[in-house]
Design a protein around this motif. Structure first.
Motif, PDB file in Angstrom:
ATOM      1  N   LEU A  79       0.847  -1.184   0.000  1.00 41.20           N
ATOM      2  CA  LEU A  79       0.000   0.000   0.000  1.00 41.20           C
ATOM      3  C   LEU A  79       0.887   1.240   0.000  1.00 41.20           C
ATOM      4  CD1 LEU A  79      -2.626  -1.133   2.681  1.00 41.20           C
ATOM      5  CD2 LEU A  79      -2.664  -1.501   0.202  1.00 41.20           C
ATOM      6  N   ILE A  80       0.741   2.075  -1.031  1.00 40.85           N
ATOM      7  CA  ILE A  80       1.650   3.212  -1.244  1.00 40.85           C
ATOM      8  C   ILE A  80       0.856   4.507  -1.227  1.00 40.85           C
ATOM      9  CG2 ILE A  80       3.372   4.210  -2.785  1.00 40.85           C
ATOM     10  CD1 ILE A  80       3.645   1.290  -3.945  1.00 40.85           C
ATOM     11  N   ILE A 126      -0.091  -3.125 -10.993  1.00 44.50           N
ATOM     12  CA  ILE A 126      -0.056  -1.772 -10.440  1.00 44.50           C
ATOM     13  C   ILE A 126      -1.429  -1.128 -10.594  1.00 44.50           C
ATOM     14  CG2 ILE A 126       0.964   0.533 -10.577  1.00 44.50           C
ATOM     15  CD1 ILE A 126       3.478  -0.726 -11.723  1.00 44.50           C
ATOM     16  N   LEU A 127      -2.054  -0.831  -9.474  1.00 50.36           N
ATOM     17  CA  LEU A 127      -3.314  -0.083  -9.465  1.00 50.36           C
ATOM     18  C   LEU A 127      -2.930   1.349  -9.105  1.00 50.36           C
ATOM     19  CD1 LEU A 127      -6.598  -1.201  -7.659  1.00 50.36           C
ATOM     20  CD2 LEU A 127      -6.002   1.164  -8.113  1.00 50.36           C
ATOM     21  N   ILE A 251       1.114   1.119   5.695  1.00 49.43           N
ATOM     22  CA  ILE A 251       0.979   2.055   4.579  1.00 49.43           C
ATOM     23  C   ILE A 251       2.285   2.831   4.436  1.00 49.43           C
ATOM     24  CG2 ILE A 251      -0.330   4.006   3.654  1.00 49.43           C
ATOM     25  CD1 ILE A 251      -2.689   3.085   5.412  1.00 49.43           C
ATOM     26  N   LEU A 252       2.905   2.706   3.271  1.00 46.89           N
ATOM     27  CA  LEU A 252       4.208   3.321   3.041  1.00 46.89           C
ATOM     28  C   LEU A 252       4.056   4.602   2.231  1.00 46.89           C
ATOM     29  CD1 LEU A 252       6.175   0.076   2.090  1.00 46.89           C
ATOM     30  CD2 LEU A 252       6.027   1.161   4.328  1.00 46.89           C
ATOM     31  N   LEU A 276       0.818  -3.542  -6.295  1.00 46.86           N
ATOM     32  CA  LEU A 276       1.218  -2.197  -5.900  1.00 46.86           C
ATOM     33  C   LEU A 276      -0.003  -1.284  -5.968  1.00 46.86           C
ATOM     34  CD1 LEU A 276       4.578  -2.017  -7.916  1.00 46.86           C
ATOM     35  CD2 LEU A 276       4.163  -2.927  -5.607  1.00 46.86           C
ATOM     36  N   ILE A 277      -0.552  -0.947  -4.808  1.00 47.68           N
ATOM     37  CA  ILE A 277      -1.771  -0.137  -4.721  1.00 47.68           C
ATOM     38  C   ILE A 277      -1.352   1.286  -4.373  1.00 47.68           C
ATOM     39  CG2 ILE A 277      -4.089   0.025  -3.761  1.00 47.68           C
ATOM     40  CD1 ILE A 277      -3.367  -2.666  -5.159  1.00 47.68           C
ATOM     41  N   ILE A 278      -1.446   2.180  -5.347  1.00 46.49           N
ATOM     42  CA  ILE A 278      -0.954   3.546  -5.194  1.00 46.49           C
ATOM     43  C   ILE A 278      -2.126   4.521  -5.188  1.00 46.49           C
ATOM     44  CG2 ILE A 278       0.605   5.291  -6.132  1.00 46.49           C
ATOM     45  CD1 ILE A 278       1.960   3.012  -7.719  1.00 46.49           C
TER      46      ILE A 278
END
Length: 395
Positions: A79-80, A126-127, A251-252, A276-278
């Protein structure tokens, strides 16, 4: 002679009762089928009603009592957060007159991250829940947009009535407009199609599972399977705390927690085998749901998880289950039997309607748990009670 006459009377009486029962069964079957069709038409509209929302909230309260509030983040999910990676850009009105500046996601840092992801190449998907709207430009746009357009397994949002910054992004873009219920503005139901195009979570599902979702006027299908046009996501991955129980970050932040690892050569390795949830996890893109406030990017990902489990498909056993319930309720309507028989006609109707509502509430909970499907209890209970009263008036 008397014996034969009596025997013939009994036989004719039995045949009459049997014929009546058969006719009642045929009518009840038709009424049950009609109710299923009504529910299906309501389903394909994509909107939910207040009754469905309240039921989901009650189910959620029960679930929260039975389990911990903290939702663990799966090991293959990263989680980005981009809330704290902003840059100021000039804004102009429709005539090109400067209006000032506004903040958008730092596209230079986003470009650096996507280049690292491409270098790794082993990420799952990648979302990228960031809308690149026309009218907001930076010196890094051309490089960033070409980077997105050239990457596999990536999806970005687009919205009705708004224009993407560059047409090169269109092949990677999918509609990300949420449906709400008629009376509330929060998120409730997620459409799988907008303008007959698969929406963001649906595109992610198509890409990863090599599927093709098709929308038609009165139905939709996943391959050969009949499916819902919209879905109530379970939102299992919703109540995410910034830190886990072991004090590790759930959460990063894009720049401080991830890009800073690039200088040590650790970033590419960290992305290996991950979703990769951005998106924005703390501000702006937060939606009220039956599970509380949930970031928009997590709503998309939760819907994808529901699709991956096949919860969008209409199962034959669920149709048979609901038809059987409606068949028995139709029998009750046609026979006009009541559990309670007070002297007041109005009280009789009220108690009968309440009886239908309680039964349907139990059935609806079972339907949600087993088949991931809910329906409006108020509408169905009222329909059956009105039918019962019409039949009673004719008699």
């Amino acid at each position: 002679t008397d014996f034969l006459a009596r025997n013939n009377y009994i036989c004719s009486r039995k045949m009459k009762i049997t014929s009546k029962h058969i006719l009642t069964g045929i009518y009840a079957s038709g009424l049950a089928l009609l109710m299923l069709l009504v529910l299906y038409v309501m389903d394909i509209t994509g909107f939910s009603t207040e009754g469905e929302v309240k039921l989901l909230k009650y189910i959620n309260i029960a679930e929260q009592i039975l389990k911990s509030d903290d939702t663990p983040v799966p090991e293959d999910v990263l989680l980005i957060n981009v809330n704290y990676d902003k840059t100021l850009v000039p804004v102009h009105d429709e005539f090109g007159v400067p209006m000032g500046r506004t903040d958008i996601t730092d596209r230079e840092k986003l470009l650096q991250f996507l280049q690292a992801a491409e270098k790794n190449g082993n990420y799952k998907y990648i979302l990228l829940d960031i809308f690149f709207e026309k009218g907001y430009s930076t010196p890094f746009d051309s490089l960033l947009f070409h980077q997105i357009a050239g990457m596999p397994r990536i999806v970005i949002p687009k919205h009705r009535g708004r224009i993407l910054a560059d047409s090169i992004l269109l092949p990677k873009a999918a509609y990300a407009d949420y449906r709400t219920d008629i009376e509330e503005s929060g998120f409730v139901k997620y459409p799988l199609f907008v303008k007959n195009e698969a929406t963001l979570a649906a595109v992610m599902y198509e890409d990863l599972y090599d599927r093709k979702l098709e929308s038609h006027l009165l139905y939709a299908k996943d391959g050969r399977k009949l499916m819902h046009k919209s879905i109530f996501p379970t939102l299992d991955l919703s109540n995410i705390q910034d830190y886990g129980k072991d004090r590790s970050k759930n959460i990063l932040n894009l720049s401080e927690d991830l890009l800073s690892l690039g200088q040590y050569g650790m970033l590419e390795e960290m992305l290996d085998g991950k979703y990769l949830i951005i998106g924005a996890f703390h501000e702006k893109d937060i939606h009220a749901t039956f599970r509380g406030d949930v970031p928009g990017c997590l709503i998309h990902f939760n819907v994808f998880l529901s699709l991956a489990k096949g919860k969008h498909c209409i199962r034959a056993i669920s149709v048979i289950f609901l038809w059987s319930v409606f068949f028995l309720m139709s029998i009750n309507c046609l026979t006009g039997k009541n559990l309670f028989n007070p002297k007041s006609r109005l009280l009789t109707i009220l108690l009968s309607w309440l009886n239908y509502s309680i039964i349907l509430a139990v059935i609806c909970v079972i339907s949600y748990i087993c088949f991931h499907s809910v329906f409006n209890i108020l509408i169905v209970a009222t329909a059956f009670e009105l039918l019962k009263q019409l039949i009673h008036l004719k008699k």
